[in-house]
Design an enzyme around this catalytic site. Structure first.
Site, PDB file in Angstrom:
ATOM      1  N   LYS A  65       0.800  -1.233   0.000  1.00 17.22           N
ATOM      2  CA  LYS A  65       0.000   0.000   0.000  1.00 17.22           C
ATOM      3  C   LYS A  65       0.835   1.286   0.000  1.00 17.22           C
ATOM      4  O   LYS A  65       0.357   2.333  -0.397  1.00 17.22           O
ATOM      5  CB  LYS A  65      -0.964   0.003   1.197  1.00 17.22           C
ATOM      6  CG  LYS A  65      -2.077  -1.029   1.041  1.00 17.22           C
ATOM      7  CD  LYS A  65      -3.066  -0.975   2.182  1.00 17.22           C
ATOM      8  CE  LYS A  65      -4.094  -2.078   2.040  1.00 17.22           C
ATOM      9  NZ  LYS A  65      -5.160  -2.012   3.047  1.00 17.22           N
ATOM     10  N   ASP A 101      -9.973   2.460   2.319  1.00 21.61           N
ATOM     11  CA  ASP A 101     -10.032   1.819   3.647  1.00 21.61           C
ATOM     12  C   ASP A 101     -10.553   2.812   4.683  1.00 21.61           C
ATOM     13  O   ASP A 101     -11.326   2.457   5.579  1.00 21.61           O
ATOM     14  CB  ASP A 101      -8.638   1.362   4.095  1.00 21.61           C
ATOM     15  CG  ASP A 101      -8.122   0.206   3.265  1.00 21.61           C
ATOM     16  OD1 ASP A 101      -8.943  -0.587   2.773  1.00 21.61           O
ATOM     17  OD2 ASP A 101      -6.888   0.097   3.107  1.00 21.61           O
TER      18      ASP A 101
END
Ligand code: ATR
Length: 285
Positions: A65, A101
Site C-alpha cells: 500500500k 479503507d
C-alpha cells in the site's frame, strides 16, 4: 475493462467474487477483476507491466500500500494524510491513488452504530499495523475526542501516533500509546465508548485466539468493531456481545472499501447488497 488486485500473500481473497458479482449486477459485461499474488521484489515490474497493458484500475493490499505510491501521478487527500493507497484509477494517462479503507471504516461504523457516531468518541484501538493506521486517521477525520492506542510493541504504537500527529492536532484528537495488556485494556475500556480491534489475532484458522481478555464488566452501550471478517464473529467480538456491547464484524468494512473502489472505477453506484452476498458466499465456500 480489467481490474487487478496485487498482494502478498493473497490466500483466498474474496474480492474477485465480490467485484465480479457487482459488475454482473450492473450489466458491465466487459469488466473483470482478478487477484494476482506478487511478492515485494517483483511488485514494481508487475505494476509497470499492468500499466503498459492498459488496465483500468488496480487494487493493492498488504504489503504494497505504500510502495505503490511511486507509480501514481495524483493522490487523494486521504492518501496524502495516510501515506498509503489501496485503489488506483487509470484515466487519461493519469494514475490516481485513492484510499478507500479510511472512508470504508467510517461508513461501516456509521451504518452499524449511527450516522456521525464517531464524533466525540472516546476510542480504544488495539493494534498498530496498517489497518490501525487507517482507523486512527478515520477517528481524526470523524471527530473523535480521545484515543488510547494499545499494541504489543509500544514503540510501534508511538510511531503511529508520531506519523499521524499533524492530522490529530488539526482535528483535536487527544491520543496516548501504551503496551497492550489485560490491565491496560481494562483501564482504557472503563472510560471508553468505542473499541476497534485491528490486529490479525483471532483470524481463521486461529479462531480461539484473543488479542486481549475483556474485563469482567464493560461500560453500557460500548460499541465494538473487529476488522477481521473471517470468522464472523471473532471470539473477541462474541465475548464483547455477551457482555452487552453493540458489535460490528469486519465484513461491512471490506464491502464498503470495495464499493467505494467500484464507484471510482465505474462511476456507477455500487450494488452493496449483491457485494455483501457474494463476499459472504465466498467466505463460506
Ligand atoms: P495489518 O497491516 O493487517 O494491520 P500488520 O502491519 O502486520 O498487519 O500489524 C499486525 C498487528 O497485529 C500489529 O499491531 C501487531 O502487533 P506488533 O506491532 O506488536 O507486532 C499485532 N499482533 C500480531 N500478532 C499479535 C499477537 N500475538 N498479540 C498481540 N498483537 C499481535
Amino acid at each position: 475493462m480489467r481490474i487487478v488486485l496485487l498482494g502478498w500473500p493473497l490466500g483466498h481473497s474474496v474480492s474477485p467474487a465480490m467485484h465480479n458479482a457487482a459488475f454482473a449486477e450492473m450489466g458491465l459485461g466487459g469488466w473483470t477483476y482478478e487477484a494476482v499474488p506478487v511478492s515485494p521484489g517483483f511488485f514494481d515490474d508487475k505494476v509497470q507491466e499492468l500499466l503498459d497493458a492498459g488496465v483500468s484500475g488496480l487494487q493493492v493490499t498488504v504489503p504494497h500500500k505504500e510502495a505503490v505510491l511511486k507509480h501514481c501521478t495524483a493522490q487523494s487527500a486521504e492518501v496524502e494524510s495516510l501515506g498509503a493507497a489501496n485503489t488506483l484509477v487509470l484515466v487519461d494517462g493519469q494514475v490516481r491513488a485513492h484510499n478507500t479503507d479510511l472512508p470504508g471504516f467510517v461508513r461501516a461504523w456509521d451504518v452499524a452504530f449511527g450516522q456521525g457516531s464517531l464524533r466525540s468518541a472516546r476510542a480504544v484501538v488495539v493494534g498498530a499495523g496498517g489497518a490501525a493506521r487507517a482507523v486512527v486517521a478515520a477517528l481524526s477525520l470523524g471527530g473523535a475526542d480521545q484515543l488510547v492506542l494499545l499494541n504489543r510493541s509500544v514503540e510501534r504504537a508511538q510511531a503511529l501516533l508520531d506519523d499521524t500527529a499533524s492530522l490529530r492536532l488539526a482535528s483535536g484528537l487527544q491520543a496516548t500509546a501504551e503496551e497492550l495488556s489485560d490491565v491496560s485494556f481494562a483501564t482504557a475500556v472503563a472510560s471508553a465508548d468505542a473499541v476497534i480491534q485491528t490486529t490479525s489475532v483471532g483470524m481463521s484458522p486461529h479462531n480461539r485466539a484473543l488479542p486481549v481478555h475483556w474485563p469482567t464488566s464493560i461500560p453500557e452501550g460500548l460499541r465494538v468493531l473487529d476488522v477481521i471478517y473471517n470468522p464472523r464473529p471473532t471470539r473477541f467480538l462474541e465475548e464483547a456481545a455477551a457482555k452487552g456491547a453493540r458489535t460490528c464484524d469486519g465484513l461491512p468494512m471490506l464491502v464498503e472499501q470495495g464499493a467505494l473502489a467500484f464507484e471510482l472505477w465505474t462511476g456507477l453506484p455500487a450494488p452493496r447488497g449483491v457485494m455483501t452476498e457474494a463476499a459472504s458466499a465466498a467466505l463460506a465456500g
